[in-house]
Design a protein around this motif. Structure first.
Motif, short mmCIF file in Angstrom:
data_model
loop_
_atom_site.label_atom_id
_atom_site.label_comp_id
_atom_site.label_asym_id
_atom_site.label_seq_id
_atom_site.Cartn_x
_atom_site.Cartn_y
_atom_site.Cartn_z
N ARG A 67 0.83 -1.21 0.00
CA ARG A 67 0.00 0.00 0.00
C ARG A 67 0.86 1.26 0.00
N ASN A 68 2.02 1.20 0.65
CA ASN A 68 2.94 2.34 0.61
C ASN A 68 3.36 2.64 -0.83
N ILE A 69 3.61 1.57 -1.58
CA ILE A 69 3.96 1.75 -3.00
C ILE A 69 2.79 2.38 -3.75
N ALA A 70 1.58 1.88 -3.47
CA ALA A 70 0.39 2.40 -4.16
C ALA A 70 0.20 3.88 -3.88
N VAL A 71 0.42 4.29 -2.64
CA VAL A 71 0.24 5.70 -2.27
C VAL A 71 1.31 6.57 -2.93
N GLN A 72 2.56 6.12 -2.88
CA GLN A 72 3.67 6.90 -3.47
C GLN A 72 3.45 7.15 -4.96
N ARG A 73 2.88 6.20 -5.67
CA ARG A 73 2.75 6.29 -7.13
C ARG A 73 1.33 6.59 -7.59
N SER A 74 0.44 6.82 -6.61
CA SER A 74 -0.98 7.08 -6.92
C SER A 74 -1.58 5.96 -7.75
N TRP A 75 -1.26 4.74 -7.37
CA TRP A 75 -1.80 3.57 -8.07
C TRP A 75 -3.07 3.12 -7.35
N GLU A 76 -4.22 3.74 -7.65
CA GLU A 76 -5.47 3.38 -6.99
C GLU A 76 -5.87 1.93 -7.27
N ARG A 77 -5.58 1.46 -8.47
CA ARG A 77 -5.94 0.09 -8.82
C ARG A 77 -5.18 -0.92 -7.97
N LEU A 78 -3.92 -0.67 -7.70
CA LEU A 78 -3.16 -1.53 -6.80
C LEU A 78 -3.76 -1.48 -5.40
N HIS A 79 -4.12 -0.26 -4.95
CA HIS A 79 -4.73 -0.10 -3.62
C HIS A 79 -6.01 -0.92 -3.54
N ALA A 80 -6.84 -0.86 -4.58
CA ALA A 80 -8.11 -1.59 -4.58
C ALA A 80 -7.88 -3.10 -4.55
N GLY A 81 -6.92 -3.58 -5.34
CA GLY A 81 -6.63 -5.01 -5.36
C GLY A 81 -6.16 -5.52 -4.00
N LEU A 82 -5.36 -4.71 -3.31
CA LEU A 82 -4.88 -5.09 -1.98
C LEU A 82 -6.01 -5.08 -0.95
N LEU A 83 -6.89 -4.08 -1.04
CA LEU A 83 -8.03 -4.01 -0.12
C LEU A 83 -8.94 -5.22 -0.30
N LEU A 84 -9.13 -5.66 -1.55
CA LEU A 84 -9.95 -6.85 -1.79
C LEU A 84 -9.37 -8.06 -1.07
N GLU A 85 -8.05 -8.22 -1.12
CA GLU A 85 -7.42 -9.36 -0.43
C GLU A 85 -7.68 -9.29 1.07
N GLN A 86 -7.58 -8.10 1.64
CA GLN A 86 -7.86 -7.95 3.08
C GLN A 86 -9.31 -8.26 3.40
N ILE A 87 -10.22 -7.80 2.56
CA ILE A 87 -11.65 -8.04 2.80
C ILE A 87 -11.94 -9.53 2.85
N ILE A 88 -11.40 -10.28 1.89
CA ILE A 88 -11.62 -11.74 1.87
C ILE A 88 -11.05 -12.38 3.12
N MET A 89 -9.88 -11.92 3.57
CA MET A 89 -9.29 -12.46 4.79
C MET A 89 -10.19 -12.20 6.00
N TYR A 90 -10.69 -10.98 6.12
CA TYR A 90 -11.52 -10.64 7.27
C TYR A 90 -12.85 -11.40 7.25
N ILE A 91 -13.39 -11.65 6.06
CA ILE A 91 -14.61 -12.45 5.97
C ILE A 91 -14.32 -13.87 6.44
N GLN A 92 -13.17 -14.42 6.03
CA GLN A 92 -12.79 -15.76 6.48
C GLN A 92 -12.62 -15.82 7.99
N ARG A 93 -12.22 -14.70 8.58
CA ARG A 93 -12.03 -14.63 10.04
C ARG A 93 -13.29 -14.15 10.76
#
Length: 915
Positions: free
Chosen positions: A668-694
């Motif tokens: 996410r630090n990389i995504a913020v530095q480069r304004s890569w919103e798509r990378l940010h979104a892809g990473l958030l999706l991974e977290q969401i799936i993890m939290y649903i599993q938990r």
């Protein structure tokens, strides 16, 4: 047996009286037996099987430098022959044996140790009765002939022997010995005075060198685990294998690092303690025994990453480099040829480091002078990138005023993809707004864009654009370069429409007269099509790409082309094709630029996700762990997401949630530095799936809101909107809102089908199948999941299905009932069912199913084909065959070809061959 003129031949070798040879002095018995081992030995069946071919050959030569395990290998083969009650004689040589009399006595003595008692008496009789050397040798050959059973002579440390008479004796014995007598020689340097050429022509010679003796990944892992008792995972084992280049003594010394058992990960990162041990080894075993002129040559040339004779003469100031390199190569002094002609060489990495340390201690040698001489030589030969590297190492930039070096050096570095050095170089140069420096500034803007410093690149490009408008210069090539660099900057910044505006008109300009510019145009245009989901256009644009004349020409453009095409295959769902393509590309790039170069990291980032998909987690870490810094710095968004998503999912699957979240934060630090919103979104999706599993739906809802707040660039496939819909579907399933979830996922699948995104579709179908099952539509659920299973089986995927967990079990059970006739698909599906249900699968490492190409390789292996024959059959390189074999060994949990075939037959992965 042809003994014609044997007496004459022997007479030309010796003039000694036989009494000189048969004189009564005691033999040192320990020299007539292999040395005792000081610890556990690793069995090496792949090499023993090679030596076993000696039964139909005359001579085997095991030739490599110190510490490559020559004596250990010969000892194991000797012991194996003795266990089978073969006649095997051993002789360990030392400096005293360089006299013909002593050598001959020990040769006879070793045979006496091996022969049965009645033949020992015969040997004693012929030694006592022989009146001359020729009579003794002829009698010895006759005794060998009469024995008629196989005889194996082992002679170790043959490099000690430089007495021409002894070499002539061995040549005579090789020529005249009966066919059941076999000679096995261990040596550090090639025995050039033996008649190896004749034996090669008649196919009577087996040769094992450093490349064969080096540990492979399976042997290294087994050594660390079973012999050295180190708790290393396979990825750490492979890293040490890479650092030591398979050099066995180096690996042994690494195991002596005090901290490696309690904290292997930290010890591997900091090998200074181990290097000290290796330094002592270099001094005691290597440097202490080198001729002074050779050691001096090695020290002075250690500043070179690659070397040839002419370059070495320029750096050392001598004229004998050809002689030195021949001597070093002949003595296997940790040098490797880089070309088939034997013109270019490099030193073993650890050896070069040891030489450089010794050079630093020399007050009478200025390494700056050495670098400057090297730089001047490379300039003279128009090898600009290396000229720049040595100029920077020398710290003397007097040559920067030379426009040829400045511009050609920058261009060469750009073409090779050495962006770090390029930026360092350009920052040392006086950049001014005039035509003379335009090329340099364009290269600077290009490098900044590839370093994802978009604002700096845009600022420089705007200045250049204004300069073009204000000046009278109308060089079309410079304007094309300006536009394609602007397109690169905008494409990497996720401004695809702007990038297309700059690059689309340039396709008609190819050929521009500059192969590098042509490559940039093709790459960035096809990259834009890739991001927009126009996958059918990617390859059509690449057809305009010019073909390089040599591997190093246009190297970085070629790397990016392979990255783009590989990613295109992945998106379309052609996983096997993508993996093969990327593996071949990575193999080629690693040979040219090293394992940790920008190009290697770029390609490895995509392979990482494929390794995760197949469940090959050790391979995943091996691909990423030591390239993480390069991936973070140089790899485009898709590669960063691929690498981090794979590592995150692995950590989640292993319940290492803290590690998973640390990985996400880094990305996410990389995504913020480069304004890569798509990378940010892809990473958030991974977290969401993890939290649903938990079962943490509150946190998952909060993260979904964050995705929905991100600006979604509709031109990208997938984009932030797609990631939000996938996350929303998972949440709807978790909240038992099955109809809404099915509607949401169906819309997504339909959209991805429109764009031909086969992998995304295959990943979403298990989710849709679960929703259909929950809705009470079991037949629709089965049909949907079966489609994903067929794709997964065909492309060798696993975790796209496994990661959905136990909700798939009832659907899988129903699928299994209806696909029994399709045995391969049934086995694949049953494997997934077993893993999800927790059934025993100990017979096979089922976390890593065999791909179609691996099954093909296994079938050819079972048919007895060599690596080269398999490569020809599969139309791939031998190195890629080795890669598949390594993966097979890991998955089948074996360490050799024979074990792999046996396991495959047991598991019915191949059919028994009766050829």
């Amino acid at each position: 047996m042809n003994r014609k003129n044997s007496s004459t031949a022997l007479s030309s070798i010796y003039s000694q009286d036989s009494n000189d040879i048969t004189q009564d002095f005691p033999l040192i018995i320990t020299k007539l037996n292999p040395p005792r081992s000081t610890g556990g030995l690793l069995e090496r069946p792949r090499l023993q099987s090679k030596l076993a071919e000696t039964k139909s050959w005359t001579l085997a030569v095991v030739c490599a430098g110190a510490g490559f395990g020559k004596t250990t290998l010969l000892t194991q083969w000797y012991n194996l022959l003795k266990q089978k009650e073969y006649c095997a004689a051993w002789l360990s040589l030392d400096t005293e044996d360089n006299q013909i009399n002593t050598f001959y006595r020990y040769l006879i003595g070793s045979l006496s140790q091996a022969f049965p008692p009645n033949y020992i008496n015969t040997l004693r009789d012929i030694v006592a009765s022989s009146k001359s050397v020729e009579q003794l040798t002829a009698s010895l050959i006759n005794v060998l002939y009469q024995y008629s059973k196989p005889v194996y002579f082992f002679i170790d440390d043959f490099h000690i022997i430089n007495n021409l008479s002894i070499h002539k004796l061995i040549n005579f014995l090789l020529e005249k010995s009966p066919s059941h007598v076999h000679w096995i020689i261990g040596t550090r340097c090639s025995p050039v005075d033996l008649s190896l050429g004749r034996l090669r022509i008649h196919k009577q010679l087996i040769e094992l060198g450093p490349s064969e003796l080096r540990f492979d990944s399976a042997e290294a892992y087994f050594y660390f685990e079973k012999i050295a008792d180190l708790a290393l995972d396979k990825a750490q084992s492979k890293l040490l294998l890479r650092v030591t280049e398979g050099w066995i003594a180096g690996m042994q010394m690494v195991t002596l690092i005090p901290s490696i058992k309690r904290n292997p990960e930290q010890a591997i990162k900091n090998l200074e303690e181990g290097i000290k041990s290796i330094d002592h080894y270099w001094h005691d075993v290597i440097f202490e025994h080198l001729p002074k002129e050779v050691e001096e040559f090695l020290l002075l040339t250690s500043v070179l990453n690659r070397l040839n004779a002419d370059l070495c003469n320029a750096v050392t100031g001598s004229g004998n480099a050809h002689v030195m390199l021949d001597w070093i190569e002949q003595h296997n002094l940790f040098i490797a040829a880089l070309d088939t002609q034997g013109q270019w060489f490099r030193y073993h990495q650890l050896f070069a480091e040891a030489l450089q340390k010794r050079l630093q201690k020399r007050s009478d040698v200025n390494s700056i002078d050495l670098h400057e001489r090297a730089s001047q030589w490379f300039v003279k030969h128009s090898l600009w990138a290396e000229a720049v590297r040595h100029a920077l190492s020398a710290g003397r930039l007097s040559n920067t005023s030379d426009p040829t070096l400045a511009e050609s050096g920058a261009q060469s570095l750009a073409e090779q993809g050495d962006i770090d050095t390029l930026l360092r170089w350009l920052q040392k140069l006086p950049i001014t707004n005039n035509q003379y420096r335009i090329d340099l500034q364009l290269n600077m803007a290009w490098a900044l864009a590839h370093r994802f410093r978009f604002d700096e690149s845009r600022s420089l490009l705007n200045e250049l654009n204004q300069w073009f408008q204000d000046s009278s210069i109308s060089q079309e090539l410079l304007i094309i370069r300006l536009n394609v660099t602007q397109a690169i900057c905008e494409a990497f910044a996720e401004q695809i429409d702007k990038a297309l505006f700059y690059v689309q008109p340039l396709l008609s300009k190819i050929p521009t007269g500059h192969i590098w510019v042509d490559g940039l145009i093709c790459n960035i245009l096809s990259f834009c099509h890739l991001l927009r989901g126009d996958l059918h256009l990617v390859q059509s644009v690449q057809c305009y790409m010019p073909t390089p004349q040599s591997p190093m020409e246009n190297l970085f453009v070629t790397v990016y082309r392979n990255f783009i095409l590989g990613l295109s295959y992945i998106k379309q769902g052609c996983i096997n094709i993508a993996e093969q393509y990327l593996l071949d590309s990575l193999e080629s790039v690693e040979k040219l630029t090293g394992a940790y170069s920008t190009g290697s990291a770029t390609l490895a980032s995509l392979l990482a996700e494929l390794a995760y998909e197949r469940g090959c987690w050790d391979q995943l870490e091996y691909l990423v762990i030591q390239r993480q810094e390069q991936i973070d710095k140089w790899v485009p968004l898709e590669g960063v997401l691929s690498a981090y998503r794979a590592l995150f999912r692995k950590a989640v699957a292993q319940s290492e949630d803290n590690q998973a979240l640390l990985l996400i934060q880094s990305a996410r630090n990389i995504a913020v530095q480069r304004s890569w919103e798509r990378l940010h979104a892809g990473l958030l999706l991974e977290q969401i799936i993890m939290y649903i599993q938990r079962d943490n739906l509150v946190m998952a809802e909060q993260l979904l809101w964050q995705i929905e707040m991100l600006p979604s660039k509709e031109h990208s496939i997938p984009n932030c909107h797609h990631y939000a819909k996938i996350a929303h579907t998972h949440l709807l399933l978790a909240r038992n809102l099955y109809d809404m979830g099915d509607e949401c996922i169906s819309e997504l699948i339909k959209e991805f089908e429109h764009y031909g995104c086969g992998l995304e579709i295959a990943r979403l179908k298990p989710l849709k199948a679960i929703l259909l099952w929950k809705k009470g539509l079991p037949l629709d659920a089965e049909k949907t999941l079966l489609s994903a299973l067929e794709f997964g089986y065909r492309e060798g995927l696993l975790h796209s299905i496994l990661d959905y967990g136990s909700p798939l079990l009832p659907i899988l059970s129903q699928c299994l009932t209806n696909i029994k006739e399709n045995i391969k698909l049934f086995n694949y599906t049953h494997n997934i069912f077993q893993q999800l249900s927790g059934e025993d699968t100990s017979d096979l490492d089922t976390s890593c199913p065999l791909s179609e190409r691996e099954l093909q390789t296994l079938s050819l292996l079972a048919s007895g084909l060599s690596n080269k024959e398999m490569a020809r059959s599969l139309s791939i390189s031998t190195e890629t065959v080795k890669w598949h074999l390594k993966n097979l060994y890991i998955k089948l949990q074996v360490a050799s070809r024979t074990q792999a075939i046996s396991k495959a037959l047991t598991l019915k992965l191949v059919k028994q061959s009766y050829n």
